[in-house]
Design an enzyme around this catalytic site. Structure first.
Site, short mmCIF file in Angstrom:
data_model
loop_
_atom_site.label_atom_id
_atom_site.label_comp_id
_atom_site.label_asym_id
_atom_site.label_seq_id
_atom_site.Cartn_x
_atom_site.Cartn_y
_atom_site.Cartn_z
N LYS A 72 -16.44 79.80 -15.27
CA LYS A 72 -17.20 78.57 -14.75
C LYS A 72 -18.61 78.90 -14.16
O LYS A 72 -19.62 78.04 -14.79
CB LYS A 72 -16.16 78.07 -13.64
CG LYS A 72 -16.87 76.70 -13.28
CD LYS A 72 -15.43 76.07 -12.43
CE LYS A 72 -15.27 76.86 -11.03
NZ LYS A 72 -14.84 78.07 -10.92
N THR A 74 -20.49 81.37 -14.93
CA THR A 74 -21.27 81.79 -16.28
C THR A 74 -21.78 80.44 -16.98
O THR A 74 -23.19 80.29 -17.38
CB THR A 74 -20.66 82.56 -17.30
OG1 THR A 74 -19.88 83.92 -16.24
CG2 THR A 74 -21.27 83.00 -18.40
N ARG A 95 -22.49 78.76 -4.96
CA ARG A 95 -22.09 79.37 -3.81
C ARG A 95 -22.38 80.83 -3.78
O ARG A 95 -22.63 81.38 -4.78
CB ARG A 95 -20.50 79.15 -3.69
CG ARG A 95 -19.86 77.82 -3.40
CD ARG A 95 -18.44 77.68 -3.51
NE ARG A 95 -17.84 78.27 -4.58
CZ ARG A 95 -16.73 78.73 -4.97
NH1 ARG A 95 -15.87 78.84 -4.04
NH2 ARG A 95 -16.30 79.07 -6.33
N LYS A 106 -10.74 89.90 -8.28
CA LYS A 106 -11.48 88.55 -8.80
C LYS A 106 -12.92 88.88 -9.23
O LYS A 106 -13.32 88.39 -10.28
CB LYS A 106 -11.51 87.36 -7.99
CG LYS A 106 -12.12 86.00 -8.51
CD LYS A 106 -12.04 85.01 -7.49
CE LYS A 106 -12.82 83.52 -8.25
NZ LYS A 106 -14.10 83.92 -8.30
N ALA A 274 -12.09 77.72 -2.61
CA ALA A 274 -11.89 76.50 -2.97
C ALA A 274 -9.85 76.18 -2.94
O ALA A 274 -9.56 75.24 -2.83
CB ALA A 274 -11.96 76.09 -4.36
N PHE A 302 -12.59 77.17 -8.77
CA PHE A 302 -11.12 77.06 -9.44
C PHE A 302 -11.28 75.60 -10.07
O PHE A 302 -12.27 75.19 -10.85
CB PHE A 302 -10.16 77.00 -8.53
CG PHE A 302 -9.97 78.44 -7.73
CD1 PHE A 302 -9.99 79.64 -8.43
CD2 PHE A 302 -10.10 78.57 -6.17
CE1 PHE A 302 -9.96 80.95 -7.59
CE2 PHE A 302 -9.81 79.79 -5.63
CZ PHE A 302 -9.86 80.93 -6.52
N PHE A 383 -15.06 82.62 -27.20
CA PHE A 383 -14.78 84.23 -27.33
C PHE A 383 -14.93 84.51 -28.90
O PHE A 383 -14.45 83.59 -29.84
CB PHE A 383 -13.72 84.64 -26.84
CG PHE A 383 -13.61 84.78 -25.48
CD1 PHE A 383 -13.54 86.18 -24.94
CD2 PHE A 383 -13.56 83.66 -24.54
CE1 PHE A 383 -13.51 86.26 -23.52
CE2 PHE A 383 -13.63 83.87 -23.18
CZ PHE A 383 -13.62 85.06 -22.59
N TRP A 411 -22.53 83.17 -22.55
CA TRP A 411 -22.24 84.92 -22.14
C TRP A 411 -22.99 85.67 -22.93
O TRP A 411 -23.79 86.68 -22.70
CB TRP A 411 -20.83 84.95 -22.01
CG TRP A 411 -20.43 86.50 -21.65
CD1 TRP A 411 -20.12 86.67 -20.60
CD2 TRP A 411 -20.33 87.48 -22.34
NE1 TRP A 411 -19.98 88.15 -20.28
CE2 TRP A 411 -20.12 88.71 -21.60
CE3 TRP A 411 -20.53 87.78 -23.81
CZ2 TRP A 411 -19.81 90.01 -22.12
CZ3 TRP A 411 -20.36 89.09 -24.43
CH2 TRP A 411 -20.10 90.26 -23.23
#
Length: 558
Positions: A72, A74, A95, A106, A274, A302, A383, A411
């Site tokens: 998210k 990224t 954030r 994480k 979150a 999230f 991907f 990415w």
């Protein structure tokens, strides 16, 4: 083929001087407070002196997270870069990462691959010291509370009804429940106590929801730390702590300005989780990005059931914001995991599992388009192993809901890989049907608001309150907090309060076991399931792989 790690990509970037980034953003140097060459704080007086109309607000959210990852942040970074590549004046508002996940499991929150904000090591570690200031303000209040009791307890605080905890910005389960004040009469009053992680502190929520120094002080003064023997709330204002707390937070309240790998201005400020807090960056940073850019790209933590719900029902309501478009991020891999495929087997084409997992994405999309009635696009974070058949199935199911799919390859390609998504976002901002509404109204009971969230956002059968929670709801209503919005503390892995119910479960009820008012933040926190406000480290914490070379270069940080 060997890929560079995130930190290797970030360290190879030749960052621009932050004054050049400020110039790009339209920030005069008189508002800049430099933290070296690549970080700065921006004086909040800019908001009072800039009369430009607000730009359009773009919210990035996601499906229910899985171990396969969604990307998210990224995507948010790559989208902003992509929008600037197609000629749009976009600015990021994100954030700040917490040290707990950075050293835990994480990871950080600076994006990944070629869609990152930099300097990533600084952002993921101490940055400009905001979290330390928030922790210090939280713990000053705790110290003044215990000192008041030690010095005679004029307010009549019942030590068994203290709700305020100390905090530390680290995953430390050992501190969840403690007994302190031991050692004799002069060492304090013995009592049960505990720690929250800093990002779960109400001071963090107050910090992120404040619109000015005056507003900050007023909110701090309303924080309830406990109750008297006759059940009257005791506030930070009663303890005369708000002024000193604001003094600690004065500089931290100024938004932090950094840049993406491609030189897009980015405000990174505040960082409530979150799943246990409201999951959005500061109102101050969002407003600054809206004033300076034609588009502000921001994210909420999230999935759309958590961060986006709180962004829309709490932050937008309090700040008077209306998103122009929403991006829901997903990956084919994560959807197959929701369809029952183990993480080790996600690289193989599996249309059957994908079909079983797609309802999770579709429910998040419907929350945005039907519950909140906002324009939406699905961003598939692509991907290399995703097959054309799998991508076609995702497109087909999303089109049935009237929502387009854009492939995101940020990415690997940075802003270039976000141009398709950027064009669709711009189209939605200009042409999309927008009839924004909230998931519930404030002039209903606490239980009705909880029920509305479960039914309208989680799509469950309803809510159940424990006897303790029912008593708390009654007490909070009698104290005048009944019309506050709700901040749900719930597992991020499922629409339900059971993290094992993946996909799009139905017929479940959500059990609320505890209700607590955050009077300064202006919402009621509802604790569900086994959610905790102090996480623990995993069996093999990420900290084991982080090191510093002899020349001072950090390694192993993603």
């Amino acid at each position: 083929m060997a890929y560079l790690s995130d930190i290797e990509i970030a360290q190879a970037c030749e960052m621009k001087d932050i004054r050049e980034i400020a110039k790009t953003a339209g920030v005069s140097e008189k508002y800049l407070e430099l933290y070296g060459n690549h970080k700065a704080k921006v004086d909040y007086n800019l908001l009072n002196e800039n009369n430009a109309p607000d730009g359009k607000l773009v919210l990035v959210t996601a499906i229910s997270p899985t171990p396969a990852g969604e990307g998210k942040t990224t995507t948010s970074v790559g989208l902003a870069d992509g929008m600037r590549r197609i000629g749009k004046n976009a600015i990021l508002a994100l954030r700040e990462p917490s040290l707990g996940p950075v050293f835990g499991v994480k990871g950080g929150a600076a994006g990944g691959g070629y869609a990152q904000v930099v300097p990533m090591e600084d952002i993921n570690l101490h940055f400009t010291g905001d979290f330390h200031a928030i922790g210090a303000a939280n713990n000053l209040l705790a110290a003044m509370l215990d000192n008041h009791i030690q010095q005679g307890n004029k307010l009549g605080i019942d030590v068994k009804k203290i709700t305020w905890k100390r905090c530390v910005d680290m995953n430390d389960r050992q501190l969840r429940n403690i007994i302190d004040g031991l050692g004799g009469r002069m060492q304090g009053v013995p009592r049960e106590d505990g720690f929250d992680i800093t990002v779960a502190s109400e001071v963090m929520a107050v910090f992120c929801l404040s619109s000015s120094i005056r507003d900050l002080k007023e909110r701090l003064s309303k924080i309830i730390v406990g109750y008297t023997y006759d059940d009257k709330p005791v506030t930070a204002g009663d303890l005369k702590a708000a002024g000193a707390m604001a003094a600690l937070l004065k500089d931290a309240l100024k938004p932090n300005l950094v840049q993406t790998l491609e030189g897009t201005p980015a405000f990174i400020h505040g960082g409530p989780f979150a799943n246990i807090a409201h999951g959005c960056n500061s109102i101050m940073a969002t407003r600054m990005a809206l004033k300076l850019g034609d588009y502000c790209v921001t994210e909420a933590g999230f999935g759309a059931d958590l961060g986006a719900e709180k962004f829309l029902d709490i932050k937008c309501r309090k700040a008077g914001l209306t998103p122009a478009a929403v991006v829901v991020v997903a990956t084919v891999r994560a959807l197959k995991h929701h369809g029952g495929v183990a993480k080790a087997d996600l690289n193989s084409e599996n249309l059957e599992a994908l079909a079983k997992g797609l309802p999770n994405l579709l429910r998040h999309v419907e929350n945005i388009t039907k519950t909140y009635q906002l324009p939406c696009v699905v961003a598939i974070n692509r991907f290399p192993m995703d097959t054309e058949a799998e991508l076609a199935l995702v497109r087909e199911k999303c089109r049935e809901l009237g929502v387009n799919v854009a492939l995101s390859e940020v990415w690997a390609k940075g802003g270039e890989g976000g141009e398709e998504l950027a064009r669709e976002v711009v189209r939605l901002c200009e042409e999309g049907e927008n009839h924004f509404r909230y998931a519930y109204e404030l002039n209903t009971t606490i239980e009705q608001k909880l029920d509305a969230i479960v039914k309208n956002v989680y799509r469950g059968a309803g809510v159940t309150l424990t006897l303790a929670a029912k008593k708390q709801a009654q007490q909070l209503t009698e104290l005048g907090f009944g019309e506050y919005p709700i901040c749900m503390a719930k597992t991020q892995y499922s629409f339900s309060d059971d993290q094992k119910l993946l996909g799009a479960p139905e017929g479940f009820t959500v059990t609320v076991r505890n209700l607590k008012v955050s009077a300064g933040a202006g919402f009621i926190v509802a604790l569900t399931g086994d959610i905790m406000t102090m996480p623990g480290l995993p069996k093999v914490p990420a900290a084991e792989n982080i090191d510093v070379t002899d020349d001072g270069r950090i390694v192993g940080l993603f």
